[in-house]
Design an enzyme around this catalytic site. Structure first.
Site, PDB file in Angstrom:
ATOM      1  N   ASP A 128       5.508   1.693   0.469  1.00 40.05           N
ATOM      2  CA  ASP A 128       4.216   1.146   0.027  1.00 40.05           C
ATOM      3  C   ASP A 128       4.132  -0.322   0.429  1.00 40.05           C
ATOM      4  O   ASP A 128       4.611  -0.701   1.499  1.00 40.05           O
ATOM      5  CB  ASP A 128       4.082   1.331  -1.494  1.00 40.05           C
ATOM      6  CG  ASP A 128       2.642   1.509  -1.937  1.00 40.05           C
ATOM      7  OD1 ASP A 128       1.894   0.514  -1.901  1.00 40.05           O
ATOM      8  OD2 ASP A 128       2.257   2.628  -2.328  1.00 40.05           O
ATOM      9  N   HIS A 160       0.170  -2.950  -5.385  1.00 39.91           N
ATOM     10  CA  HIS A 160       0.080  -1.493  -5.311  1.00 39.91           C
ATOM     11  C   HIS A 160       1.460  -0.835  -5.301  1.00 39.91           C
ATOM     12  O   HIS A 160       1.707   0.136  -6.022  1.00 39.91           O
ATOM     13  CB  HIS A 160      -0.715  -1.115  -4.059  1.00 39.91           C
ATOM     14  CG  HIS A 160      -1.114   0.308  -3.951  1.00 39.91           C
ATOM     15  ND1 HIS A 160      -0.322   1.263  -3.338  1.00 39.91           N
ATOM     16  CD2 HIS A 160      -2.236   0.961  -4.340  1.00 39.91           C
ATOM     17  CE1 HIS A 160      -0.947   2.436  -3.361  1.00 39.91           C
ATOM     18  NE2 HIS A 160      -2.112   2.275  -3.962  1.00 39.91           N
ATOM     19  N   SER A 330      -3.256   7.675  -5.375  1.00 39.37           N
ATOM     20  CA  SER A 330      -2.095   6.784  -5.280  1.00 39.37           C
ATOM     21  C   SER A 330      -1.287   6.785  -6.560  1.00 39.37           C
ATOM     22  O   SER A 330      -0.063   6.634  -6.537  1.00 39.37           O
ATOM     23  CB  SER A 330      -2.553   5.346  -5.006  1.00 39.37           C
ATOM     24  OG  SER A 330      -2.755   5.109  -3.649  1.00 39.37           O
TER      25      SER A 330
END
Length: 380
Positions: A128, A160, A330
């Site tokens: 990520d 994230h 996600s």
């Protein structure tokens, strides 16, 4: 709503015969004009991933015909594809928090809250935007990090990646409740394959996959991808890589995408989750309804495999914010990846067997399989 336009880098992915990687690289060198025996290949010209049997090459577009010609005849060069630009699966606006006095609703819905499995002894790779190295909730944890983004270290400038790592394998008893990690004793491998701006390329992701396999990770979690038009063929390179990874005991789990606007439009599963040998994860909300943004089985190519909690998901985030509530496939993906880690610990399953156990134990919901696959993932 207009169909998405695929973005490409101008480089090419080249799938090589698994037992003839050196021969394939030599043939590529002859075509693309580099010496594979130089001992110091320029990464801008060629990257070779021997564990995957894949090379990423920069070649004059005029040489594409020669590359395709090599793939068309018997030999070590098998498939040539353009390299795609990929992004984190953009999250919609956060929702409204539910009552979570001790543990998040996602841990409760997946049964992780009452499971005796902890993930201890199992390695998970989260590919990520990196990891917030100074997050207090992870002090004392065994965390291996590596950046595959030129000019950026693994420090997460986006947040994230830290959020996804927290969901898959963060703590259950942080200083500030609720606890939010599924496989809270797993060994974490944080690979930065997306920049602080949230974008990257196939080459960086493949580098991260090879790193995870080399380090013996049982599960790879990828909350990233690219939206594609309906009926876009899946990547044969990624499909073969996923098959080779499973044969080595590594299961790849990826976000299906956030491109739907339900009920008006259901978007197809994005790249690379649309590959048959990569688990595609959809998102549900706290009411066990499909999330309005969750991409689905809108064509006969990309199929949803399982679903995970993906709305109003509380987890770790970059400092100084420290925590955030986000929504998206996600967020569903690290739930599924964490559950896979728990199953791997509890049963010893790896690869194909781990996939089968994850799917067969999922909780059926009164929703179409085209939306949620076999159901909501469940802890052992």
């Amino acid at each position: 709503m207009t169909e998405p336009v695929e973005e490409f880098t101008g480089r090419f992915l080249v799938l090589l015969q698994e037992d003839a990687v050196d021969e394939g690289v030599a043939e590529l060198g002859a075509i693309a004009g580099f010496d594979p025996n130089s001992g110091d290949l320029d990464a801008d010209t060629v990257q070779v991933f021997p564990e995957l049997g894949v090379a990423v090459v920069s070649a004059d577009p005029n040489l594409l015909a020669e590359l395709n010609g090599a793939a068309a005849r018997p030999g070590p060069v098998q498939i040539v594809e353009p390299e795609r630009v990929v992004h984190l699966i953009k999250d919609a606006d956060p929702g409204t928090a539910e009552e979570e006095s001790k543990l998040t609703w996602g841990l409760q819905a997946t049964g992780a809250a009452v499971s005796t499995a902890t993930g201890k002894g199992i390695k998970i790779a989260v590919l990520d935007t990196g990891f917030e190295k100074n997050h207090p909730d992870f002090a004392g944890r065994t965390i291996t990090t590596k950046s595959f983004i030129t000019g950026e270290d693994v420090q997460d400038g986006h947040g994230h990646g830290t959020h996804c790592i927290g969901t898959s394998s963060g703590p259950r008893t942080p200083a500030t409740l609720p606890g939010y990690g599924v496989a809270y004793e797993a060994e974490i491998f944080a690979g930065k394959v997306l920049s602080n701006a949230g974008s990257g390329s196939d080459g960086g992701i493949l580098a991260g996959i090879e790193w995870a396999i080399t380090n013996g990770c049982a599960v790879i979690s990828m909350s990233l991808g690219a939206d594609v038009p309906v009926n876009t063929p899946y990547s044969q390179v990624y499909e073969t890589v996923a098959q080779r990874a499973m044969a080595k005991g590594t299961l790849i789990i990826a976000a299906a995408g956030n491109a739907s606007s339900r009920p008006a439009r259901i978007a197809p599963v994005g790249h690379p989750a649309r590959c048959p040998s990569i688990i595609a994860v959809a998102a549900i909300d706290v009411n066990r309804a499909i999330a309005s943004f969750s991409s689905g089985s809108a064509d006969k190519i990309g199929q949803i495999d399982v679903a995970g909690p993906g709305v109003d998901v509380y987890s770790s985030f970059k400092l100084p914010q420290q925590y955030a509530r986000l929504r998206g496939t996600s967020m569903a993906t690290p739930h599924a990846a964490g559950i896979a880690v728990l199953i791997a610990q509890a049963t010893g399953a790896r690869g194909y067997e781990l996939w089968a156990r994850l799917s067969s134990t999922a909780l059926r919901l009164p929703l179409p399989s085209t939306d949620i696959g076999s159901g909501l993932v469940q802890a052992p």
